[in-house]
Design a protein around this motif. Structure first.
Motif, short mmCIF file in Angstrom:
data_model
loop_
_atom_site.label_atom_id
_atom_site.label_comp_id
_atom_site.label_asym_id
_atom_site.label_seq_id
_atom_site.Cartn_x
_atom_site.Cartn_y
_atom_site.Cartn_z
N ALA A 282 66.70 -17.54 -12.83
CA ALA A 282 67.03 -15.90 -12.75
C ALA A 282 65.79 -15.44 -12.04
N ARG A 283 66.13 -14.34 -11.12
CA ARG A 283 65.29 -13.55 -10.56
C ARG A 283 64.83 -12.40 -11.34
N ARG A 284 63.74 -11.82 -11.48
CA ARG A 284 63.16 -10.86 -12.05
C ARG A 284 62.26 -10.18 -11.27
N MET A 285 62.20 -8.85 -11.44
CA MET A 285 61.12 -8.00 -10.94
C MET A 285 60.03 -7.92 -12.12
N VAL A 286 58.70 -8.22 -11.98
CA VAL A 286 57.55 -8.00 -12.88
C VAL A 286 56.50 -7.35 -12.24
N ILE A 287 55.72 -6.60 -13.33
CA ILE A 287 54.50 -5.83 -12.82
C ILE A 287 53.46 -6.83 -13.57
N GLN A 288 52.30 -7.19 -12.71
CA GLN A 288 51.22 -7.97 -13.29
C GLN A 288 50.09 -7.24 -13.26
N SER A 289 49.15 -7.36 -14.21
CA SER A 289 47.85 -6.92 -14.14
C SER A 289 47.05 -7.87 -14.66
N THR A 290 45.64 -8.17 -14.07
CA THR A 290 44.93 -9.07 -14.46
C THR A 290 43.47 -8.78 -14.04
N VAL A 291 42.89 -9.10 -15.26
CA VAL A 291 41.22 -8.61 -15.22
C VAL A 291 40.56 -9.98 -15.70
N PRO A 292 39.40 -10.10 -14.85
CA PRO A 292 38.45 -11.25 -15.36
C PRO A 292 37.71 -11.27 -16.90
N LEU A 293 37.70 -12.18 -17.23
CA LEU A 293 37.01 -12.34 -18.39
C LEU A 293 35.40 -12.97 -17.93
N GLY B 143 37.21 -16.80 -17.17
CA GLY B 143 38.70 -16.74 -17.25
C GLY B 143 39.17 -15.40 -16.79
N ALA B 144 40.36 -15.09 -17.16
CA ALA B 144 41.11 -13.98 -16.99
C ALA B 144 42.21 -13.67 -17.96
N ILE B 145 42.45 -12.40 -18.11
CA ILE B 145 43.73 -11.92 -19.16
C ILE B 145 44.77 -11.38 -18.35
N GLU B 146 45.96 -11.82 -18.18
CA GLU B 146 47.09 -11.37 -17.39
C GLU B 146 48.00 -10.79 -18.32
N VAL B 147 48.50 -9.55 -17.92
CA VAL B 147 49.73 -8.99 -18.68
C VAL B 147 50.78 -8.78 -17.74
N THR B 148 51.99 -9.31 -18.07
CA THR B 148 53.20 -9.28 -17.16
C THR B 148 54.07 -8.40 -17.82
N GLU B 149 54.70 -7.64 -17.13
CA GLU B 149 55.88 -6.78 -17.72
C GLU B 149 57.17 -6.96 -17.05
N ASP B 150 57.78 -7.32 -17.52
CA ASP B 150 59.30 -7.48 -16.62
C ASP B 150 59.97 -6.16 -16.66
N VAL B 151 60.22 -5.61 -15.58
CA VAL B 151 60.83 -4.23 -15.40
C VAL B 151 62.15 -4.54 -14.66
N THR B 152 62.71 -5.51 -14.72
CA THR B 152 64.23 -5.76 -14.02
C THR B 152 65.17 -4.84 -14.50
N ARG B 153 65.38 -4.61 -15.91
CA ARG B 153 66.31 -3.75 -16.48
C ARG B 153 65.90 -2.32 -16.17
N LEU B 154 64.71 -1.99 -15.96
CA LEU B 154 64.24 -0.47 -15.92
C LEU B 154 64.51 -0.21 -14.34
N LEU B 155 64.45 -1.28 -13.57
CA LEU B 155 64.77 -0.73 -12.05
C LEU B 155 66.27 -0.91 -11.82
#
Length: 168
Positions: A68-79, A88-100
């Motif tokens: 399935a195709r999805r649109m996501v917004i990713q934010s990543t910051v270093p540790l 390392g890094a911490i990554e937050v992924t938000e699936d915005v498919t339904r919102l769009l």
């Protein structure tokens, strides 16, 4: 929906419960800005691990492992440890498919409503009693002449535009 990933310096990806996730080489995505397929080094987490600053709100069109195709917004910051290197890094992924999709549906409905107002030569206006501002749609400006060009006029300003024979 959101999910958070922890990424070690060597590139292994784990969820917040320390379960391993597929490697970047197995993930499929396209940068929304360039429309290019993401190489493993183009993913935000790879860029952050390579020494770049954090990357906030990058839009990526992904293909999930379910196809399935999805649109996501990713934010990543270093540790960074106390000595300075990135560990390392911490990554937050938000699936915005339904919102769009909902925004697209709302935009199309708005276009349909405007077309209906135009075809019927109708006007709509709403007076916000708290702000004393009026917004309008359709032939609103035409009915209130050019003085109402900036929807958001105060009600008194609009009443002043009405011909005296029409008041009463």
């Amino acid at each position: 929906s959101h999910h958070n990933d922890l990424v070690a310096q060597h590139g292994a990806v784990f969820d917040v419960e320390q379960r391993p996730l597929p490697a970047l080489e197995q993930q499929k995505g396209w940068d929304v800005r360039t429309h290019r397929e993401m190489t493993p080094s183009a993913w935000p987490v790879s860029q952050v691990l390579a020494g770049n600053e954090g990357i906030l709100r990058q839009r990526i069109d992904i293909e999930g492992f379910d196809g399935a195709r999805r649109m996501v917004i990713q934010s990543t910051v270093p540790l960074i440890d106390e000595t300075g290197p990135i560990t390392g890094a911490i990554e937050v992924t938000e699936d915005v498919t339904r919102l769009l999709a909902a925004q697209d549906t709302a935009r199309r409905r708005q276009e349909q409503l405007e077309a209906a107002f135009d075809a019927a030569h109708l006007s709509f206006w709403d007076w916000n009693l708290d702000t004393n501002r009026v917004i309008g749609a359709g032939h609103f400006e035409e009915y209130f002449r050019e003085g109402a060009r900036n929807s958001g006029s105060r009600m008194e300003e609009l009443f002043a535009l009405i011909h005296s024979a029409d008041v009463g």
